[in-house]
Structures are given as structure tokens and as C-alpha cells.
Design a protein around this motif. Structure first.
Motif, PDB file in Angstrom:
ATOM      1  N   VAL A 127      18.122 -52.818  40.272  1.00  0.00           N
ATOM      2  CA  VAL A 127      17.521 -52.888  41.607  1.00  0.00           C
ATOM      3  C   VAL A 127      16.020 -52.576  41.540  1.00  0.00           C
ATOM      4  CG1 VAL A 127      17.549 -51.945  43.944  1.00  0.00           C
ATOM      5  CG2 VAL A 127      19.705 -52.268  42.696  1.00  0.00           C
ATOM      6  N   PHE A 128      15.214 -53.450  42.138  1.00  0.00           N
ATOM      7  CA  PHE A 128      13.757 -53.291  42.201  1.00  0.00           C
ATOM      8  C   PHE A 128      13.162 -53.076  40.809  1.00  0.00           C
ATOM      9  CE2 PHE A 128      14.753 -51.338  46.576  1.00  0.00           C
ATOM     10  CZ  PHE A 128      14.745 -52.602  47.184  1.00  0.00           C
ATOM     11  N   LEU A 129      13.654 -53.828  39.845  1.00  0.00           N
ATOM     12  CA  LEU A 129      13.220 -53.678  38.454  1.00  0.00           C
ATOM     13  C   LEU A 129      11.715 -53.845  38.302  1.00  0.00           C
ATOM     14  CD1 LEU A 129      13.642 -53.470  35.387  1.00  0.00           C
ATOM     15  CD2 LEU A 129      14.163 -55.926  35.379  1.00  0.00           C
ATOM     16  N   GLU A 130      11.158 -54.870  38.934  1.00  0.00           N
ATOM     17  CA  GLU A 130       9.727 -55.150  38.774  1.00  0.00           C
ATOM     18  C   GLU A 130       8.876 -53.981  39.273  1.00  0.00           C
ATOM     19  OE1 GLU A 130       7.029 -58.365  40.893  1.00  0.00           O
ATOM     20  OE2 GLU A 130       8.224 -59.293  39.285  1.00  0.00           O
ATOM     21  N   ASP A 131       9.287 -53.388  40.389  1.00  0.00           N
ATOM     22  CA  ASP A 131       8.539 -52.255  40.937  1.00  0.00           C
ATOM     23  C   ASP A 131       8.608 -51.048  39.996  1.00  0.00           C
ATOM     24  OD1 ASP A 131       7.846 -53.072  43.919  1.00  0.00           O
ATOM     25  OD2 ASP A 131       9.882 -53.757  43.504  1.00  0.00           O
ATOM     26  N   HIS A 132       9.786 -50.786  39.451  1.00  0.00           N
ATOM     27  CA  HIS A 132       9.927 -49.687  38.495  1.00  0.00           C
ATOM     28  C   HIS A 132       9.065 -49.946  37.256  1.00  0.00           C
ATOM     29  CE1 HIS A 132      13.035 -47.138  40.262  1.00  0.00           C
ATOM     30  NE2 HIS A 132      13.707 -48.230  40.613  1.00  0.00           N
ATOM     31  N   TYR A 133       9.085 -51.175  36.788  1.00  0.00           N
ATOM     32  CA  TYR A 133       8.346 -51.516  35.571  1.00  0.00           C
ATOM     33  C   TYR A 133       6.849 -51.304  35.750  1.00  0.00           C
ATOM     34  CZ  TYR A 133       6.315 -54.285  31.811  1.00  0.00           C
ATOM     35  OH  TYR A 133       5.564 -54.696  30.739  1.00  0.00           O
ATOM     36  N   PHE A 134       6.295 -51.808  36.835  1.00  0.00           N
ATOM     37  CA  PHE A 134       4.854 -51.690  37.034  1.00  0.00           C
ATOM     38  C   PHE A 134       4.436 -50.248  37.307  1.00  0.00           C
ATOM     39  CE2 PHE A 134       5.132 -56.353  37.903  1.00  0.00           C
ATOM     40  CZ  PHE A 134       4.289 -56.745  36.863  1.00  0.00           C
ATOM     41  N   ARG A 135       5.287 -49.468  37.990  1.00  0.00           N
ATOM     42  CA  ARG A 135       4.977 -48.057  38.167  1.00  0.00           C
ATOM     43  C   ARG A 135       4.988 -47.336  36.822  1.00  0.00           C
ATOM     44  NH1 ARG A 135       8.381 -43.896  41.957  1.00  0.00           N
ATOM     45  NH2 ARG A 135       9.991 -44.291  40.389  1.00  0.00           N
ATOM     46  N   LEU A 136       5.954 -47.679  35.989  1.00  0.00           N
ATOM     47  CA  LEU A 136       6.053 -47.068  34.668  1.00  0.00           C
ATOM     48  C   LEU A 136       4.821 -47.375  33.827  1.00  0.00           C
ATOM     49  CD1 LEU A 136       7.941 -45.525  32.675  1.00  0.00           C
ATOM     50  CD2 LEU A 136       8.754 -47.777  31.929  1.00  0.00           C
ATOM     51  N   MET A 137       4.384 -48.636  33.825  1.00  0.00           N
ATOM     52  CA  MET A 137       3.214 -49.027  33.042  1.00  0.00           C
ATOM     53  C   MET A 137       1.965 -48.304  33.548  1.00  0.00           C
ATOM     54  SD  MET A 137       4.338 -51.056  30.684  1.00  0.00           S
ATOM     55  CE  MET A 137       5.840 -50.072  30.741  1.00  0.00           C
TER      56      MET A 137
ATOM     57  N   GLY B 194       6.227 -30.619  28.752  1.00  0.00           N
ATOM     58  CA  GLY B 194       6.474 -31.509  29.883  1.00  0.00           C
ATOM     59  C   GLY B 194       5.673 -32.794  29.754  1.00  0.00           C
ATOM     60  N   ASP B 195       5.381 -33.193  28.511  1.00  0.00           N
ATOM     61  CA  ASP B 195       4.542 -34.367  28.232  1.00  0.00           C
ATOM     62  C   ASP B 195       5.418 -35.617  28.264  1.00  0.00           C
ATOM     63  OD1 ASP B 195       2.516 -36.057  27.487  1.00  0.00           O
ATOM     64  OD2 ASP B 195       2.338 -35.304  25.430  1.00  0.00           O
ATOM     65  N   ALA B 196       5.920 -35.933  29.459  1.00  0.00           N
ATOM     66  CA  ALA B 196       6.878 -37.028  29.590  1.00  0.00           C
ATOM     67  C   ALA B 196       6.912 -37.508  31.036  1.00  0.00           C
ATOM     68  CB  ALA B 196       8.275 -36.565  29.159  1.00  0.00           C
ATOM     69  N   ILE B 197       7.348 -38.731  31.193  1.00  0.00           N
ATOM     70  CA  ILE B 197       7.558 -39.313  32.518  1.00  0.00           C
ATOM     71  C   ILE B 197       8.949 -39.912  32.562  1.00  0.00           C
ATOM     72  CG2 ILE B 197       5.122 -39.790  33.012  1.00  0.00           C
ATOM     73  CD1 ILE B 197       5.528 -42.624  32.035  1.00  0.00           C
ATOM     74  N   PHE B 198       9.450 -40.155  33.773  1.00  0.00           N
ATOM     75  CA  PHE B 198      10.779 -40.749  33.861  1.00  0.00           C
ATOM     76  C   PHE B 198      10.892 -41.649  35.091  1.00  0.00           C
ATOM     77  CE2 PHE B 198      11.164 -37.006  36.483  1.00  0.00           C
ATOM     78  CZ  PHE B 198      12.108 -37.297  37.447  1.00  0.00           C
TER      79      PHE B 198
ATOM     80  N   VAL C 116       2.694 -39.011  40.014  1.00  0.00           N
ATOM     81  CA  VAL C 116       3.375 -39.528  38.825  1.00  0.00           C
ATOM     82  C   VAL C 116       4.656 -38.736  38.591  1.00  0.00           C
ATOM     83  CG1 VAL C 116       3.184 -39.940  36.336  1.00  0.00           C
ATOM     84  CG2 VAL C 116       1.169 -40.194  37.810  1.00  0.00           C
ATOM     85  N   LYS C 117       5.742 -39.433  38.196  1.00  0.00           N
ATOM     86  CA  LYS C 117       7.022 -38.756  37.962  1.00  0.00           C
ATOM     87  C   LYS C 117       7.062 -38.180  36.554  1.00  0.00           C
ATOM     88  CE  LYS C 117      10.864 -39.852  39.796  1.00  0.00           C
ATOM     89  NZ  LYS C 117      12.145 -40.476  40.207  1.00  0.00           N
ATOM     90  N   THR C 118       6.383 -37.043  36.373  1.00  0.00           N
ATOM     91  CA  THR C 118       6.461 -36.350  35.099  1.00  0.00           C
ATOM     92  C   THR C 118       7.733 -35.510  35.071  1.00  0.00           C
ATOM     93  OG1 THR C 118       5.327 -34.327  35.786  1.00  0.00           O
ATOM     94  CG2 THR C 118       3.940 -36.196  35.136  1.00  0.00           C
ATOM     95  N   THR C 119       8.065 -34.990  33.888  1.00  0.00           N
ATOM     96  CA  THR C 119       9.266 -34.160  33.771  1.00  0.00           C
ATOM     97  C   THR C 119       9.011 -32.712  34.165  1.00  0.00           C
ATOM     98  OG1 THR C 119       8.765 -33.827  31.419  1.00  0.00           O
ATOM     99  CG2 THR C 119      10.336 -35.576  31.978  1.00  0.00           C
ATOM    100  N   ASN C 120       7.804 -32.400  34.616  1.00  0.00           N
ATOM    101  CA  ASN C 120       7.524 -31.057  35.125  1.00  0.00           C
ATOM    102  C   ASN C 120       7.977 -30.994  36.585  1.00  0.00           C
ATOM    103  OD1 ASN C 120       6.589 -28.588  35.932  1.00  0.00           O
ATOM    104  ND2 ASN C 120       4.466 -28.930  35.356  1.00  0.00           N
ATOM    105  N   ARG C 121       9.219 -30.590  36.801  1.00  0.00           N
ATOM    106  CA  ARG C 121       9.822 -30.553  38.129  1.00  0.00           C
ATOM    107  C   ARG C 121      10.222 -29.132  38.524  1.00  0.00           C
ATOM    108  NH1 ARG C 121       8.218 -34.604  40.844  1.00  0.00           N
ATOM    109  NH2 ARG C 121       6.624 -34.540  39.267  1.00  0.00           N
TER     110      ARG C 121
END
Length: 276
Positions: free
Chosen positions: A41-51, A26-30, A143-148
Motif C-alpha cells: 500500500v502506497f509503495l511509491e510514497d514510502h519509497y520516496f520518503r525513504l530515499m 540510533g543511527d537508523a531509519i525505518f 524523519v522516522k529514525t529509530t530514536n523513539r
């Protein structure tokens, strides 16, 4: 077609090895991202959260990973999809293959996949509390990891009990979020949502709704601890995520909610989407 590290490949041709760290650990984020009329939509917000998430998880951010690069990579996928006014995009980033718990590298791979998006608001939307397992209220839970797994089990529970969604709780039995989004309650002119310290995802639309309510002269926003009992006493309840925006909740057990304030906030969010 999917975008695998910048190359467009047919879905059935994508090959992930048995050493894939997203699969093994589960060593991943999405990020789940909405595209409307060719606009992310809301690209900048997604980008900064991802970083921020990649830094927290000590993943190496490639030099080319700029906001403009991410937008171009998403649009490459959209152009290959059946024609639609809206698309759901999922960007998954994971550490490269190898290692046990300790990775052999912090370099990353990424996959961008998408599909046309169609949905209609449900007039009746029923929720209840999922109490079999709890969400730990630590920073990692934001954090939105893939462990769901918790979300998956709650979704199975919802389906088995004819519910549209479930409320997830933390180890203190406080409200965290819904299966697929953040949750807000309205009582009088006060809008409340669980604080990040409760363990909820740092949602993009959550942030937008907080901004909207903060600027509204008639309402007050509170990020705080919320007990399930307070949901029973609320006037209105709604759920937010990047795809649906705002979903009003109509029923919680025997309680029925109104949607007046929710719909006003929803209209403001739609305007923010158009003008962003």
C-alpha cells in the motif's frame, strides 16, 4: 523469517554485533508498511520518503535500491509469513558497523520483518496530552529514525492512565503528533493538522488525507500551529498512520467528539488504497 540484506533468515538466526550503529547510536531509519492482498500500500510514497530520509542522514543509497527492488524484497518476506489478507512490514535501514559518533562508512545494511495484521476499530478512543518531555521542532524530527524514546515514554504514560494514545508537544508547547501517527482536528468545515515545522513525522497517510481534503469542495485544510486548547474546542479529532489509516478519537479529557466528517474522509482514504 526476516530479510537481512536480501537473504531470508530465521529470526533467531539473525546476529547483530555490539558495534551495530542502530543499537549504539540510533543511527537508523525505518518504514512501517502495510500489505493488503499481496499489494504494498502506497509503495511509491514510502519509497520516496525513504530515499529522502537516507539522503538527509547522508547514508549511501545502493544502486540496486529501486522501487521495484524494494517491492520484491518486501514480497519475499510476505511469502514466508502465515497466510493473511493483511500484513505489517517494517523495513529498517542502518549504517554498517563501526566508528564512534563518526561512522567508518556510510554504506548501509537493512532488515525487513513482517507479521500478519489483524485489528478492529475501537468505538471508544481516549487521548490526553503527554507533558513530561517535548519533541524538538527541527527538521530532523520529521524523519522516522529509530530514536523513539519520547514515544516510548508517552506510551507507558498512556498505559498507566488507561488512555489509547497521547498527544506529543514541541518545545513551544504546540501539538506535534500522536504517539504512533499524525493528528488532525476538525472545526466546522476546516480540517487542521500540525505543520511540518512543528516537528511532526512526514506521514504517508497524513499526505493522503491532506490531498483528499484539498480536493473536497466542502472542506478546507490548514497546516499550522495548533495548541492543546484548540483540541478541546474541536468538533472532531482523528489520528493517521500507515497501518490503521484513520483512527477517530472519541474522548479528550471530558470532551467527547463526533466522527461524521472523520468517517467521510476515512471512506475516501479506503478508496485511495484500493485504487492506488
Amino acid at each position: 523469517m526476516v530479510n537481512f540484506n536480501g537473504a531470508l533468515i530465521a529470526e533467531n538466526e539473525v546476529q547483530l554485533s555490539t558495534q551495530n550503529r542502530a543499537f549504539k547510536y540510533g543511527d537508523a531509519i525505518f518504514e512501517t508498511i502495510k500489505v493488503v492482498n499481496g499489494k504494498v500500500v502506497f509503495l511509491e510514497d514510502h519509497y520516496f520518503r525513504l530515499m529522502a530520509s537516507m539522503r538527509m542522514l547522508r547514508m549511501k543509497i545502493p544502486m540496486e535500491f529501486t522501487l521495484e527492488f524494494l517491492q520484491e524484497e518486501i514480497i519475499k518476506v510476505v511469502k514466508e509469513l502465515p497466510e493473511s489478507s493483511m500484513y505489517r512490514i517494517r523495513l529498517t535501514i542502518y549504517r554498517k558497523d563501526g566508528g564512534l559518533y563518526t561512522p567508518v562508512t556510510n554504506d548501509i545494511d537493512y532488515i525487513i520483518e513482517g507479521s500478519p495484521l489483524e485489528y478492529t476499530d475501537k468505538e471508544v478512543y481516549k487521548i490526553d496530552v503527554f507533558k513530561d518531555f517535548y519533541n524538538y521542532s527541527g527538521l530532523l524530527s520529521t524523519v522516522k529514525t529509530t530514536n523513539r524514546m519520547l514515544n516510548t515514554l508517552a506510551a507507558v504514560f498512556a498505559e498507566e492512565n488507561d488512555l489509547d494514545n497521547c498527544i506529543l508537544l514541541n518545545e513551544r508547547k504546540g501539538v506535534v503528533e500522536a504517539i504512533n501517527g499524525n493528528i488532525f482536528i476538525v472545526k466546522g468545515n476546516v480540517v487542521k493538522t500540525p505543520a511540518l515545522t512543528e516537528g511532526c513525522i512526514k506521514g504517508i497517510v497524513r499526505k493522503k488525507v491532506i490531498d483528499i481534503v484539498e480536493k473536497h469542495p466542502d472542506y478546507t485544510i490548514e497546516e499550522t500551529a495548533i495548541s492543546p486548547f484548540k483540541i478541546q474546542k474541536a468538533d472532531e479529532v482523528f489520528i493517521t498512520n500507515a497501518i490503521i489509516g484513520i483512527q477517530p478519537v472519541t474522548n479528550y479529557r471530558k470532551k467527547e467528539f463526533s466522527t461524521e466528517i472523520t468517517n467521510k474522509i476515512k471512506s475516501s482514504l479506503q478508496l485511495a488504497i484500493v485504487t492506488s
